[in-house]
Design a protein around this motif. Structure first.
Motif, PDB file in Angstrom:
ATOM      1  N   LEU A  30       0.830  -1.203   0.000  1.00 21.15           N
ATOM      2  CA  LEU A  30       0.000   0.000   0.000  1.00 21.15           C
ATOM      3  C   LEU A  30       0.867   1.257   0.000  1.00 21.15           C
ATOM      4  CD1 LEU A  30      -2.887  -0.920   2.487  1.00 21.15           C
ATOM      5  CD2 LEU A  30      -3.038  -0.653   0.000  1.00 21.15           C
ATOM      6  N   GLU A  31       1.991   1.225   0.717  1.00 21.17           N
ATOM      7  CA  GLU A  31       2.908   2.366   0.717  1.00 21.17           C
ATOM      8  C   GLU A  31       3.411   2.641  -0.700  1.00 21.17           C
ATOM      9  OE1 GLU A  31       6.004   1.422   3.503  1.00 21.17           O
ATOM     10  OE2 GLU A  31       4.622   1.420   5.190  1.00 21.17           O
ATOM     11  N   LEU A  32       3.791   1.592  -1.416  1.00 20.77           N
ATOM     12  CA  LEU A  32       4.261   1.759  -2.797  1.00 20.77           C
ATOM     13  C   LEU A  32       3.127   2.221  -3.711  1.00 20.77           C
ATOM     14  CD1 LEU A  32       6.597  -1.353  -3.109  1.00 20.77           C
ATOM     15  CD2 LEU A  32       7.266   1.037  -2.801  1.00 20.77           C
ATOM     16  N   LEU A  33       1.920   1.725  -3.468  1.00 21.01           N
ATOM     17  CA  LEU A  33       0.748   2.135  -4.241  1.00 21.01           C
ATOM     18  C   LEU A  33       0.488   3.628  -4.048  1.00 21.01           C
ATOM     19  CD1 LEU A  33      -1.729   0.711  -5.854  1.00 21.01           C
ATOM     20  CD2 LEU A  33      -2.939   1.048  -3.712  1.00 21.01           C
ATOM     21  N   PHE A  34       0.513   4.093  -2.791  1.00 16.62           N
ATOM     22  CA  PHE A  34       0.296   5.512  -2.503  1.00 16.62           C
ATOM     23  C   PHE A  34       1.439   6.368  -3.056  1.00 16.62           C
ATOM     24  CE2 PHE A  34      -2.337   4.240   1.419  1.00 16.62           C
ATOM     25  CZ  PHE A  34      -3.488   4.164   0.652  1.00 16.62           C
ATOM     26  N   ASP A  35       2.649   5.822  -3.029  1.00 16.36           N
ATOM     27  CA  ASP A  35       3.790   6.543  -3.587  1.00 16.36           C
ATOM     28  C   ASP A  35       3.588   6.731  -5.093  1.00 16.36           C
ATOM     29  OD1 ASP A  35       6.320   7.781  -3.742  1.00 16.36           O
ATOM     30  OD2 ASP A  35       7.350   5.875  -4.008  1.00 16.36           O
ATOM     31  N   HIS A  36       3.127   5.680  -5.767  1.00 18.52           N
ATOM     32  CA  HIS A  36       2.935   5.745  -7.220  1.00 18.52           C
ATOM     33  C   HIS A  36       1.797   6.698  -7.599  1.00 18.52           C
ATOM     34  CE1 HIS A  36       2.783   4.477 -11.402  1.00 18.52           C
ATOM     35  NE2 HIS A  36       1.471   4.456 -11.255  1.00 18.52           N
ATOM     36  N   TRP A  37       0.617   6.515  -6.983  1.00 19.79           N
ATOM     37  CA  TRP A  37      -0.565   7.266  -7.405  1.00 19.79           C
ATOM     38  C   TRP A  37      -0.651   8.656  -6.808  1.00 19.79           C
ATOM     39  CZ3 TRP A  37      -2.626   6.204 -11.670  1.00 19.79           C
ATOM     40  CH2 TRP A  37      -2.760   4.883 -12.116  1.00 19.79           C
ATOM     41  N   PHE A  38      -0.160   8.845  -5.590  1.00 18.12           N
ATOM     42  CA  PHE A  38      -0.345  10.128  -4.900  1.00 18.12           C
ATOM     43  C   PHE A  38       0.968  10.820  -4.537  1.00 18.12           C
ATOM     44  CE2 PHE A  38      -3.902   7.271  -3.707  1.00 18.12           C
ATOM     45  CZ  PHE A  38      -4.897   7.901  -4.435  1.00 18.12           C
ATOM     46  N   ASN A  39       2.102  10.202  -4.912  1.00 16.58           N
ATOM     47  CA  ASN A  39       3.428  10.753  -4.610  1.00 16.58           C
ATOM     48  C   ASN A  39       3.614  11.004  -3.107  1.00 16.58           C
ATOM     49  OD1 ASN A  39       5.980  11.409  -5.525  1.00 16.58           O
ATOM     50  ND2 ASN A  39       5.488  13.584  -5.676  1.00 16.58           N
ATOM     51  N   ILE A  40       3.091  10.098  -2.299  1.00 15.48           N
ATOM     52  CA  ILE A  40       3.256  10.170  -0.847  1.00 15.48           C
ATOM     53  C   ILE A  40       4.375   9.203  -0.477  1.00 15.48           C
ATOM     54  CG2 ILE A  40       2.181   9.792   1.406  1.00 15.48           C
ATOM     55  CD1 ILE A  40      -0.542  10.306   0.035  1.00 15.48           C
ATOM     56  N   SER A  41       5.409   9.711   0.132  1.00 12.18           N
ATOM     57  CA  SER A  41       6.552   8.877   0.498  1.00 12.18           C
ATOM     58  C   SER A  41       6.132   7.783   1.480  1.00 12.18           C
ATOM     59  CB  SER A  41       7.641   9.735   1.152  1.00 12.18           C
ATOM     60  OG  SER A  41       8.619   8.916   1.754  1.00 12.18           O
ATOM     61  N   PRO A  42       6.669   6.577   1.313  1.00 12.61           N
ATOM     62  CA  PRO A  42       6.413   5.523   2.292  1.00 12.61           C
ATOM     63  C   PRO A  42       6.842   5.908   3.710  1.00 12.61           C
ATOM     64  CG  PRO A  42       7.243   4.544   0.297  1.00 12.61           C
ATOM     65  CD  PRO A  42       7.371   6.034   0.133  1.00 12.61           C
ATOM     66  N   ALA A  43       7.775   6.834   3.828  1.00 11.65           N
ATOM     67  CA  ALA A  43       8.179   7.291   5.153  1.00 11.65           C
ATOM     68  C   ALA A  43       7.007   7.960   5.867  1.00 11.65           C
ATOM     69  CB  ALA A  43       9.352   8.268   5.043  1.00 11.65           C
ATOM     70  N   VAL A  44       6.111   8.590   5.121  1.00  7.38           N
ATOM     71  CA  VAL A  44       4.949   9.272   5.703  1.00  7.38           C
ATOM     72  C   VAL A  44       3.749   8.332   5.778  1.00  7.38           C
ATOM     73  CG1 VAL A  44       3.315  11.179   5.384  1.00  7.38           C
ATOM     74  CG2 VAL A  44       5.748  11.513   4.899  1.00  7.38           C
ATOM     75  N   SER A  45       3.384   7.721   4.640  1.00  9.43           N
ATOM     76  CA  SER A  45       2.191   6.872   4.613  1.00  9.43           C
ATOM     77  C   SER A  45       2.340   5.682   5.542  1.00  9.43           C
ATOM     78  CB  SER A  45       1.897   6.397   3.190  1.00  9.43           C
ATOM     79  OG  SER A  45       2.945   5.583   2.700  1.00  9.43           O
ATOM     80  N   GLY A  46       3.555   5.126   5.618  1.00  5.48           N
ATOM     81  CA  GLY A  46       3.793   3.990   6.499  1.00  5.48           C
ATOM     82  C   GLY A  46       3.569   4.349   7.953  1.00  5.48           C
ATOM     83  N   LEU A  47       4.021   5.531   8.345  1.00  2.00           N
ATOM     84  CA  LEU A  47       3.861   5.958   9.725  1.00  2.00           C
ATOM     85  C   LEU A  47       2.385   6.078  10.103  1.00  2.00           C
ATOM     86  CD1 LEU A  47       5.683   6.705  12.126  1.00  2.00           C
ATOM     87  CD2 LEU A  47       5.483   9.088  11.404  1.00  2.00           C
ATOM     88  N   ILE A  48       1.577   6.641   9.199  1.00  2.00           N
ATOM     89  CA  ILE A  48       0.147   6.833   9.463  1.00  2.00           C
ATOM     90  C   ILE A  48      -0.589   5.495   9.522  1.00  2.00           C
ATOM     91  CG2 ILE A  48      -2.006   7.783   8.527  1.00  2.00           C
ATOM     92  CD1 ILE A  48      -0.197  10.078   7.378  1.00  2.00           C
ATOM     93  N   MET A  49      -0.396   4.659   8.506  1.00  2.00           N
ATOM     94  CA  MET A  49      -1.108   3.377   8.475  1.00  2.00           C
ATOM     95  C   MET A  49      -0.682   2.480   9.633  1.00  2.00           C
ATOM     96  SD  MET A  49      -1.514   2.398   4.447  1.00  2.00           S
ATOM     97  CE  MET A  49       0.160   2.756   3.928  1.00  2.00           C
TER      98      MET A  49
END
Length: 195
Positions: A30-49
């Motif tokens: 999901l982190e890679l998916l969000f990085d691809h579609w929304f340009n959200i770094s896994p460093a950020v999305s991973g912390l939230i999820m």
């Protein structure tokens, strides 16, 4: 050990999976998916999820688990952010999807396995898998596999089917490695005799 496992995981995810289009399942996928579609770094999305999933872990696995998981999750986010400052070590790995699938799986499986064995979880799916394993009595690798296959299905929105098949191989290997490392029986140390 929890932090070391997370650093190994971050290294593999950044240097192999994010550049090879061979993805992982679960929160990592999901982190890679969000990085691809929304340009959200896994460093950020991973912390939230992870924070959301750790709440479930706290309720089912206790406070010691959360302490080790905070170490694991923090080490992952910090390590990934540091790795992003540098060019990839294997820039052409995408040309060898089978190698990327196997090598990436080893980094993910060993990294997560070490963290889980130490009592923590570098990702939310690890906290969720440990929690669900405790209440369902299913082996942890089966829980990972079910979650991973779901995320891989979503990843078909940006990754071709052929790459998803390599990703499936990767999650099969990494899930199995996590289970093996978690159950690994280490030899007991013999007490030293005084002369």
């Amino acid at each position: 050990m929890a932090a070391l496992g997370s650093m190994i995981l971050a290294f593999g995810l950044y240097n192999i999976h994010s550049f090879s289009k061979v993805t992982e399942g679960g929160i990592l996928g999901l982190e890679l998916l969000f990085d691809h579609w929304f340009n959200i770094s896994p460093a950020v999305s991973g912390l939230i999820m992870n924070a959301v999933c750790y709440a479930v872990g706290l309720a089912l696995l206790g406070s010691d688990f959360i302490v080790y998981s905070l170490i694991s999750g923090g080490a992952f986010s910090l390590s990934y952010a540091i790795f992003e400052l540098f060019p990839p070590i294997f820039p052409g790995i995408g040309n060898y999807p089978l190698l990327a699938a196997v090598l990436g799986a080893v980094f993910v499986g060993v990294g997560v396995g070490i963290s889980v064995r130490s009592g923590g979880a570098p990702g939310g799916d690890d906290a969720l898998a440990l929690s669900l394993s405790k209440i369902s009595r299913l082996k942890i690798e089966w829980i990972y596999f079910i979650f991973d296959v779901t995320v891989l299905g979503l990843s078909l929105t940006y990754i071709p089917l052929k790459r998803i098949l390599f990703s499936l191989l990767s999650v099969l290997i990494s899930s199995k490695l996590v289970g093996v490392i978690q159950r690994l029986q280490l030899p007991k140390r013999k007490p030293k005799r005084n002369k």
